[in-house]
Design a protein around this motif. Structure first.
Motif, PDB file in Angstrom:
ATOM      1  N   ASP A  26      12.119   6.585  12.379  1.00 62.37           N
ATOM      2  CA  ASP A  26      13.128   6.616  12.130  1.00 62.37           C
ATOM      3  C   ASP A  26      13.569   6.392  10.669  1.00 62.37           C
ATOM      4  O   ASP A  26      14.628   6.894  10.122  1.00 62.37           O
ATOM      5  N   GLU A  27      12.451   5.644  10.010  1.00 58.62           N
ATOM      6  CA  GLU A  27      12.719   5.692   8.305  1.00 58.62           C
ATOM      7  C   GLU A  27      11.327   6.194   7.943  1.00 58.62           C
ATOM      8  O   GLU A  27      10.485   6.301   8.878  1.00 58.62           O
ATOM      9  N   LEU A  28      11.217   6.315   6.715  1.00 54.78           N
ATOM     10  CA  LEU A  28       9.810   6.632   5.896  1.00 54.78           C
ATOM     11  C   LEU A  28       9.392   5.277   5.644  1.00 54.78           C
ATOM     12  O   LEU A  28       9.914   4.269   5.385  1.00 54.78           O
ATOM     13  N   ILE A  29       7.969   5.024   6.177  1.00 54.97           N
ATOM     14  CA  ILE A  29       7.319   3.689   6.230  1.00 54.97           C
ATOM     15  C   ILE A  29       5.820   3.883   5.232  1.00 54.97           C
ATOM     16  O   ILE A  29       5.287   4.666   5.484  1.00 54.97           O
ATOM     17  N   CYS A  30       6.056   2.979   4.479  1.00 50.81           N
ATOM     18  CA  CYS A  30       4.549   3.065   3.742  1.00 50.81           C
ATOM     19  C   CYS A  30       3.699   2.306   4.144  1.00 50.81           C
ATOM     20  O   CYS A  30       3.524   1.321   4.863  1.00 50.81           O
ATOM     21  N   SER A  31       2.431   3.179   4.170  1.00 53.41           N
ATOM     22  CA  SER A  31       1.185   2.506   5.136  1.00 53.41           C
ATOM     23  C   SER A  31       0.621   1.449   4.226  1.00 53.41           C
ATOM     24  O   SER A  31      -0.387   0.692   5.239  1.00 53.41           O
ATOM     25  N   ASP A  32       0.814   1.406   3.231  1.00 52.74           N
ATOM     26  CA  ASP A  32       0.141   0.265   2.337  1.00 52.74           C
ATOM     27  C   ASP A  32       1.005  -1.022   2.356  1.00 52.74           C
ATOM     28  O   ASP A  32       0.671  -2.223   2.611  1.00 52.74           O
ATOM     29  N   CYS A  33       2.232  -0.836   1.836  1.00 56.31           N
ATOM     30  CA  CYS A  33       2.817  -2.247   1.427  1.00 56.31           C
ATOM     31  C   CYS A  33       4.057  -2.380   2.634  1.00 56.31           C
ATOM     32  O   CYS A  33       4.777  -3.318   2.649  1.00 56.31           O
ATOM     33  N   ARG A  34       4.117  -1.490   3.525  1.00 58.19           N
ATOM     34  CA  ARG A  34       5.070  -1.624   4.564  1.00 58.19           C
ATOM     35  C   ARG A  34       6.505  -1.463   4.433  1.00 58.19           C
ATOM     36  O   ARG A  34       7.354  -1.539   5.223  1.00 58.19           O
ATOM     37  N   ALA A  35       6.569  -0.896   3.215  1.00 59.10           N
ATOM     38  CA  ALA A  35       8.142  -0.783   2.831  1.00 59.10           C
ATOM     39  C   ALA A  35       8.752   0.238   3.538  1.00 59.10           C
ATOM     40  O   ALA A  35       8.262   1.220   4.244  1.00 59.10           O
TER      41      ALA A  35
END
Length: 458
Positions: A26-35
């Motif tokens: 639903d959003e773009l999610i960072c695989s590292d920092c989870r932002a």
């Protein structure tokens, strides 16, 4: 399920905070920092602190709407019984209605920002309008470009494309990035005519990109044009229809981003185009040139076209063309040949105002790798993180004192005191000498009066 374009886009993007890989949900999610990075009207919003950036854009929109509605009220209030000339009454009525309708249309267009219906008073927005997003770009600072791009400006659009097209030459654009895409007409033309494998167009301004998104989707949109020097009475406010010649079905991706903290994967692009951008950034040109280098593949190409009018407070950063050429080479590019062309700029058929700009263009290849510049130098951490204490910097102390004096003198205006009475109070409070108090108060009152007569921004 993601499309081919989405999969390719993810290869070209990264987290603007940590550089990690992104994944669609639903959003773009960072695989590292989870932002998590939201979508605004369907557009990925890849600011390092998206909620903070969107919050400021909401405030700016509310400020613009409040100014428009205030100005509309002033126009309507000016239609008094002593205004007997029919043309004057028609002009005031036209502008009063247009400003109100313009405010309504902007609110509807930018509703994806989530603007509250209950806004603050216009005076509050005026007082707090000094804060700036990265790049120092206002919401409507380039509003006229919307009409140029998608209504009356085909000759200008074609001239701008021809310069960039010539700079590209016979080179295949491959994976292309347009930074500072604005309302999107150049990116649209590049996608349709040069047919890159994918074209990513990024801009910091949600108004520009939300309009661009509608245009490339084949929609039409009605927005007012307010010419700088109207040719006749009816030209003071014209409801224009904005529309692209035809939609772009795929291969053109729009993202909201701050190019000084760009969410782009290292070495991802074959071609980067920067139209009318490099001299308006808050970031130093030498730093930005190195940033461009890191986003290009080996032997990738950087094409720039636009003005070179650096206006930084730091005189060392107001570069000449000779310095620009040297800095491009120092950033890892082959020696640049800067070409200059004359180009029409914002020559609306409804306005007597228009310019011929001297446009500087270069096309350079990446010869060696540059080190990615620090991404945390543009905005202080205490602005990005609302929980951190705001430091009492010396320059803040000076400004605060000036604002207190401003507020104190303004508070002495009570409808009873004269200019000399106000000056006498300042002398009694030992804020000024008798010789300087009256002239200073006169200048202060004159500025207030002139500001009260100035029309609001549209």
């Amino acid at each position: 399920m993601t499309s081919h374009d989405d999969d390719l886009l993810l290869q070209l993007l990264c987290c603007p905070r940590c550089g990690g890989e992104l994944a669609f949900g639903d959003e773009l999610i960072c695989s590292d920092c989870r932002a998590q990075y939201p979508r605004v009207g369907g557009l990925p919003c890849l600011f390092p602190e998206p909620e903070a950036a969107l919050g400021e854009w909401r405030t700016r929109l509310s400020s613009v709407v409040a100014e428009l509605e205030s100005q509309a009220s002033r126009y309507r209030a000016a239609i008094t019984d002593d205004v007997t000339r029919a043309t004057t009454r028609s002009r005031l009525k036209l502008l009063g209605g247009a400003y109100s309708d313009h405010a309504r249309r902007l609110k509807a267009l930018l509703s994806p920002l989530g603007v509250s219906e209950a806004g603050a008073a216009v005076e509050t927005y005026r007082a707090l309008s000094g804060t700036e997003l990265p790049g120092s770009q206002g919401l409507i600072g380039y509003y006229a470009n919307l009409h140029r791009d998608w209504c009356w400006g085909e000759a200008e659009n074609e001239a701008a494309f021809d310069i960039v097209d010539a700079a590209l030459g016979s080179n295949e654009p491959g994976r292309m990035l347009v930074l500072g895409a604005g309302a999107g007409r150049l990116a649209y033309k590049l996608r349709r005519r040069r047919k890159p494998e994918i074209l990513v167009a990024a801009d910091i301004n949600p108004l520009m990109l939300l309009v661009a998104a509608k245009m490339i989707a084949g929609e039409s949109l009605e927005l007012y044009e307010f010419p700088v020097a109207p040719r006749d009475l009816d030209s003071h406010a014209i409801l224009r229809t904005l529309q692209a010649p035809e939609p772009v079905e795929n291969g053109l991706q729009l993202i909201l981003a701050d190019v000084s903290r760009g969410p782009f994967a290292p070495g991802g692009f074959d071609t980067i185009v920067t139209p009318w951008l490099v001299d308006i950034l808050a970031e130093d040109f030498s730093t930005f040139a190195r940033r461009i280098n890191t986003w290009l593949k080996p032997d990738g190409r950087w094409v720039n076209s636009g003005s070179l009018v650096f206006q930084h407070a730091d005189a060392k950063r107001c570069y000449s063309t000779e310095e620009v050429r040297e800095l491009i080479g120092e950033a890892g590019f082959k020696s640049a040949n800067l070409q200059e062309d004359r180009q029409p700029y914002l020559q609306s058929p409804a306005s007597r105002h228009g310019r011929i700009e001297s446009v500087v263009t270069w096309s350079v290849r990446k010869e060696q790798e540059a080190v990615m510049p620090d991404t945390g130098t543009v905005i202080p951490k205490w602005i990005e993180n609302p929980d951190l204490p705001v430091p009492l910097l010396p320059e803040f102390s000076s400004r605060v004192l000036a604002m207190r004096v401003y507020a104190y003198v303004a508070s002495l205006i009570d409808g009873q005191r004269s200019l000399q009475d106000i000056a006498k109070v300042l002398v009694e409070e030992r804020l000024m000498t008798p010789e300087e108090a009256a002239p200073a108060v006169r200048g202060f009152l004159l500025r207030l009066h002139e500001e009260s007569l100035s029309p609001g921004s549209c």
